[in-house]
Structures are given as C-alpha cells and as structure tokens.
Write a protein that holds these residues in place. Structure first.
Motif, PDB file in Angstrom:
ATOM      1  N   ASP A 162      37.514 -18.495   1.789  1.00  0.00           N
ATOM      2  CA  ASP A 162      38.226 -17.571   1.061  1.00  0.00           C
ATOM      3  C   ASP A 162      37.649 -16.943  -0.137  1.00  0.00           C
ATOM      4  N   LEU A 163      36.715 -17.717  -0.876  1.00  0.00           N
ATOM      5  CA  LEU A 163      36.270 -17.124  -2.275  1.00  0.00           C
ATOM      6  C   LEU A 163      35.039 -16.244  -1.613  1.00  0.00           C
ATOM      7  N   ALA A 164      34.286 -16.677  -0.696  1.00  0.00           N
ATOM      8  CA  ALA A 164      33.307 -15.684  -0.339  1.00  0.00           C
ATOM      9  C   ALA A 164      33.595 -14.493   0.130  1.00  0.00           C
ATOM     10  N   ALA A 165      35.053 -14.389   0.808  1.00  0.00           N
ATOM     11  CA  ALA A 165      35.450 -13.160   1.541  1.00  0.00           C
ATOM     12  C   ALA A 165      35.847 -12.100   0.343  1.00  0.00           C
ATOM     13  N   ARG A 166      36.584 -12.820  -0.577  1.00  0.00           N
ATOM     14  CA  ARG A 166      37.033 -11.934  -1.625  1.00  0.00           C
ATOM     15  C   ARG A 166      35.926 -11.659  -2.436  1.00  0.00           C
ATOM     16  N   ALA A 167      34.776 -12.232  -2.481  1.00  0.00           N
ATOM     17  CA  ALA A 167      33.714 -11.932  -3.489  1.00  0.00           C
ATOM     18  C   ALA A 167      32.750 -10.494  -2.628  1.00  0.00           C
ATOM     19  N   MET A 168      33.214 -10.231  -1.573  1.00  0.00           N
ATOM     20  CA  MET A 168      32.679  -9.245  -0.999  1.00  0.00           C
ATOM     21  C   MET A 168      32.942  -7.776  -1.705  1.00  0.00           C
ATOM     22  N   THR A 169      34.344  -7.821  -2.404  1.00  0.00           N
ATOM     23  CA  THR A 169      34.658  -6.508  -2.996  1.00  0.00           C
ATOM     24  C   THR A 169      35.186  -6.593  -4.442  1.00  0.00           C
ATOM     25  N   ASP A 170      35.266  -8.278  -4.747  1.00  0.00           N
ATOM     26  CA  ASP A 170      35.799  -8.341  -6.152  1.00  0.00           C
ATOM     27  C   ASP A 170      34.826  -9.066  -7.170  1.00  0.00           C
ATOM     28  N   ASP A 171      34.420  -8.431  -8.160  1.00  0.00           N
ATOM     29  CA  ASP A 171      33.400  -8.764  -9.026  1.00  0.00           C
ATOM     30  C   ASP A 171      33.654 -10.297  -9.712  1.00  0.00           C
ATOM     31  N   ALA A 172      34.962 -10.269 -10.056  1.00  0.00           N
ATOM     32  CA  ALA A 172      35.383 -11.531 -10.481  1.00  0.00           C
ATOM     33  C   ALA A 172      35.038 -12.716  -9.667  1.00  0.00           C
ATOM     34  N   ALA A 173      35.660 -12.378  -8.151  1.00  0.00           N
ATOM     35  CA  ALA A 173      35.348 -13.543  -7.387  1.00  0.00           C
ATOM     36  C   ALA A 173      33.906 -13.535  -6.981  1.00  0.00           C
ATOM     37  N   LEU A 174      33.125 -12.744  -7.092  1.00  0.00           N
ATOM     38  CA  LEU A 174      31.678 -12.895  -7.152  1.00  0.00           C
ATOM     39  C   LEU A 174      30.864 -13.687  -8.038  1.00  0.00           C
ATOM     40  N   GLY A 175      31.456 -13.599  -9.285  1.00  0.00           N
ATOM     41  CA  GLY A 175      30.954 -14.499 -10.260  1.00  0.00           C
ATOM     42  C   GLY A 175      31.104 -15.848 -10.208  1.00  0.00           C
ATOM     43  N   ALA A 176      32.432 -15.994  -9.330  1.00  0.00           N
ATOM     44  CA  ALA A 176      32.555 -17.403  -9.054  1.00  0.00           C
ATOM     45  C   ALA A 176      32.072 -17.998  -7.968  1.00  0.00           C
ATOM     46  N   TRP A 177      31.949 -17.003  -6.814  1.00  0.00           N
ATOM     47  CA  TRP A 177      31.174 -17.437  -5.664  1.00  0.00           C
ATOM     48  C   TRP A 177      29.516 -17.838  -6.132  1.00  0.00           C
ATOM     49  N   LYS A 178      28.995 -17.129  -7.180  1.00  0.00           N
ATOM     50  CA  LYS A 178      27.748 -17.719  -7.534  1.00  0.00           C
ATOM     51  C   LYS A 178      27.743 -18.789  -8.187  1.00  0.00           C
ATOM     52  N   ARG A 179      28.438 -18.999  -9.083  1.00  0.00           N
ATOM     53  CA  ARG A 179      28.704 -20.493  -9.814  1.00  0.00           C
ATOM     54  C   ARG A 179      28.975 -21.442  -8.634  1.00  0.00           C
ATOM     55  N   THR A 180      29.683 -21.261  -7.694  1.00  0.00           N
ATOM     56  CA  THR A 180      29.740 -22.379  -6.709  1.00  0.00           C
ATOM     57  C   THR A 180      28.718 -22.593  -5.980  1.00  0.00           C
ATOM     58  N   ARG A 181      27.994 -21.361  -5.709  1.00  0.00           N
ATOM     59  CA  ARG A 181      26.598 -21.792  -4.868  1.00  0.00           C
ATOM     60  C   ARG A 181      25.691 -22.585  -5.893  1.00  0.00           C
ATOM     61  N   ALA A 182      25.585 -22.052  -7.181  1.00  0.00           N
ATOM     62  CA  ALA A 182      24.645 -22.802  -8.140  1.00  0.00           C
ATOM     63  C   ALA A 182      24.977 -24.409  -8.169  1.00  0.00           C
ATOM     64  N   GLN A 183      26.211 -24.739  -8.166  1.00  0.00           N
ATOM     65  CA  GLN A 183      26.754 -26.116  -8.484  1.00  0.00           C
ATOM     66  C   GLN A 183      26.087 -26.762  -7.069  1.00  0.00           C
ATOM     67  N   ALA A 184      26.521 -26.024  -5.572  1.00  0.00           N
ATOM     68  CA  ALA A 184      26.124 -26.486  -4.699  1.00  0.00           C
ATOM     69  C   ALA A 184      24.306 -26.696  -4.345  1.00  0.00           C
ATOM     70  N   LEU A 185      23.860 -25.978  -5.009  1.00  0.00           N
ATOM     71  CA  LEU A 185      22.284 -26.099  -4.909  1.00  0.00           C
ATOM     72  C   LEU A 185      21.731 -27.179  -5.763  1.00  0.00           C
ATOM     73  N   ASP A 186      22.468 -27.652  -6.776  1.00  0.00           N
ATOM     74  CA  ASP A 186      22.256 -28.995  -7.405  1.00  0.00           C
ATOM     75  C   ASP A 186      22.293 -30.165  -6.428  1.00  0.00           C
ATOM     76  N   ALA A 187      23.005 -30.144  -5.344  1.00  0.00           N
ATOM     77  CA  ALA A 187      23.366 -31.299  -4.467  1.00  0.00           C
ATOM     78  C   ALA A 187      22.137 -31.498  -3.646  1.00  0.00           C
ATOM     79  N   LEU A 188      21.325 -30.606  -3.523  1.00  0.00           N
ATOM     80  CA  LEU A 188      19.963 -30.778  -2.564  1.00  0.00           C
ATOM     81  C   LEU A 188      19.309 -32.039  -3.424  1.00  0.00           C
TER      82      LEU A 188
END
Length: 380
Positions: A162-188
């Motif tokens: 849902d967040l990724a789909a909204r981030a396609m056109t919504d800049d606020a959602a895109l910022g949240a999407w990038k923060r979610t990815r960054a947190q996930a990257l720490d799990a590696l």
C-alpha cells in the motif's frame, strides 16, 4: 502479462544460440542493478521507478558481489588446474614405457621425470585448493549476503504494498517509503557475521528464516485495489518471477555452454573412455593369451592406452563432480518449476492470490539459496 506490465529485459525468453554462453552479459536487472534496466523502466513507467530504484541497496550489493564472483572463479580455476595436471601426469606415466623402444632401458628418464614433476605440481595445486577451501565460508558469506539483499528488495515491497503504491505519485508517501526501506536495510546481516550465517543456513531445514524481518512472517492485510497497485504488482511479477525463470532456463537450456549440456557431455565422454579402457585392457589380455610377452610393443601399447583412457575418464568425472554437481542441476530444475508455478498462480488469481504467489516466491528463493549453500559447503 497485463498491459501495464513493464517491458521485459531485451534478452528475456530469447533462444540462446547453440555455442553461446547463456549468461554472457547477464546483469541483475531484477533489482535494477543495471543502468539499462532502470532506463527501460523509467521510460515506460517513471512513477514505478520512483519506488523500485534503490540506490543504497545497489551500492551495498556491488560491494559484496565482486568478492563473491572473484573467489568463485578462483576456486573453479584451481579445481580444474589440479585435475588437468594430475591427469597429464597419469597419461605421461602410462605412455612413458613406450619411449624406450630400441633404447634398451626399462624406464625412460625424461618421460618418467616429467610424470613425477606433473604429479608434484598436481599435489601442490590440490594443497592450494584445500587451503583455498578454508576461505569458502568467506565467499559463500558474500554470496549469501547478495542473495539476502536481493530477497530484501522484494520482501520490503511485498510487505508494504500500500505504501509503495501510494509513493508512486505522493511525495509524502515516497519519503515514508524511503524511511521504511532504510530501516529494512539495517536488518541485513553485518559483514562480520556472514560465515556464521552460512553455517546457520545449512541447519535451517524448516525455512524459519525466509523473512529477513521477523515481523514479515505474518502477511499484512491486502491493500485496497488501485491502478498504481496493479502496476506495482506487474512490475514485481516481471522482476521477481520472469527474471528468475529466465535465469534458471538459461542454466538448463540447450546451449553447449550451459551447465546441463556440459555435464551431459562430460558424462558421455567419461563413459566412452571407460569403455575404451576396458576394451584396451581386454585386448592386452588377449594378446598375452595368444603368446605375446608382457614386454612386447603391442601389449605395452594397449596397456598404455587402457591406463591413459582410465586416467582421462577419472579426470572428467572429477571435473564434472566439482564444476557441475548433480545437486546443482536438480536445484535449477526445481527452482524453475517452482517459479513457473508461482507465476501461474499470480496470473490466474485475484489480488490476494497474487500477493500469496509473491510471498511463495520468497520461500522458493530462500530454499534455492539454502540448496546452493549446502552444495558448496559439502566436500567434492
């Protein structure tokens, strides 16, 4: 594939010429590692590229990919060289007695010395291979990390559709999407813990570690349908399923450079050489039976042929077992079938079925990685 799907890679599903390397020029376009893959997706669906391009993951992936490829090539070269030199020593020793015809000596010095030197060289290479094998955990750790990073790329999408789909056109959602990815990257896994993770993976027979973030083991509620979600799912189908199916088919294809065809050729050649060795040995016995002496040139020649053919057959089998283990070929076939089945489920189902197919694909990819690790940690 739906009309909203991204264009496939230029070489996807293409027939590989008979003598071509099926993986020549292969790049990891499933995670958009290649600039051309990003360009193609951006030209067709720029809004999808906003979500699917992950520069930070790409940089870390390249950091681990290079040493993994380097060590894999080194191990293959050492294995091949040690077998070839060892076989050369045996063949030289087999034919050495024939060089004393008319010389009156029972063991020619030059061929004998050459056989000894080749045997010593083969021993040195074998020792080098054993010593290099101690670093197997290192390069397997790098390979483990790259495949887990590949999995993370898709797992963070599948669990945040849902967040990724909204981030396609919504800049606020895109910022949240990038923060979610960054947190996930720490799990590696950290670089210092890779060897331990490789050992743990060989013991994980219950698929407990498919999901890199433990919270993702339970599927989140399905998002609301939308055109952007449809596009995102089509992209995931192309990148996660189509690319993996194309890769495994290339490994199993008809090109003479595929592991399957090379393994088949080596097995057939080893079988023919074994027949030649047995035939030559039988001919030597027949010659002795009809009255030839063991020192007769004909007897010594067929014995030499028998010994050389047996050495070549042994060498081919050793190379085959080392470079093209049967477990890898079985794994390629299983993974291809599993990915094809997941894609069929995706294509024939509703939204929840498509999400389930993508989640199932993560389990298939993890089991393929576990099979790869097991194949390369067991002695050959």
């Amino acid at each position: 594939m739906s009309e909203s799907a991204p264009p496939p890679p230029a070489d996807a599903e293409a027939r590989i010429p008979l003598f071509a390397d099926p993986l020549a020029g292969w790049v990891n376009h499933d995670i958009l590692l290649d600039k051309d893959a990003r360009r193609r997706l951006g030209a067709a669906h720029p809004q999808a590229l906003r979500v699917l391009d992950w520069p930070e993951l790409r940089a870390l992936f390249n950091k681990h990919e290079a040493p993994a490829n380097h060590h894999a090539r080194r191990d293959r070269r050492l294995a091949l060289a040690s077998v070839l030199v060892g076989v050369a020593a045996l063949v030289t020793a087999a034919f050495a007695p024939l060089s004393d015809v008319g010389a009156g000596t029972a063991w020619p010095v030059v061929p004998g010395a050459l056989a000894v030197l080749l045997a010593l060289a083969a021993g040195v290479l074998a020792i080098g291979q054993v010593l290099a094998a101690r670093s197997n955990a290192g390069w397997l750790g790098s390979r483990y990390w790259t495949e887990r990073a590949r999995g993370l790329y898709f797992q963070v999408l599948v669990n945040n559709l849902d967040l990724a789909a909204r981030a396609m056109t919504d800049d606020a959602a895109l910022g949240a999407w990038k923060r979610t990815r960054a947190q996930a990257l720490d799990a590696l896994p950290p670089a210092g813990d890779l060897a331990g993770r490789v050992r743990d993976m060989t013991r994980d027979v219950a698929d407990d570690e498919v999901w890199i973030v433990p919270a993702w083991r339970a599927a989140p509620p399905a998002p609301e349908p939308s055109p952007h979600l449809d596009l995102l799912l089509s992209c995931l189908r192309a990148q996660r399923m189509d690319v993996q199916i194309d890769y495994s088919r290339r490994k199993l294809g008809d090109s003479l450079a595929t592991p399957r065809r090379q393994a088949d050729a080596a097995r057939r050649a080893a079988g023919a050489l074994t027949v030649a060795a047995v035939t030559a040995a039988g001919l030597a016995g027949l010659l002795l039976t009809v009255g030839f002496t063991p020192h007769a040139l004909g007897v010594r020649a067929v014995v030499a042929v028998a010994a050389a053919a047996a050495a070549l057959a042994l060498g081919l089998r050793a190379v085959n077992d080392s470079l093209f283990p049967a477990s890898d070929l079985v794994r390629y076939a299983w993974y291809n079938a599993a990915a094809v089945q997941a894609r069929a489920q995706f294509d024939s189902g509703d939204l929840e079925a498509r999400i389930d197919a993508l989640r199932a694909m993560e389990g298939h990819a993890y089991r393929d990685l576990r099979g790869f690790i097991a194949s390369h940690t067991r002695p050959r």
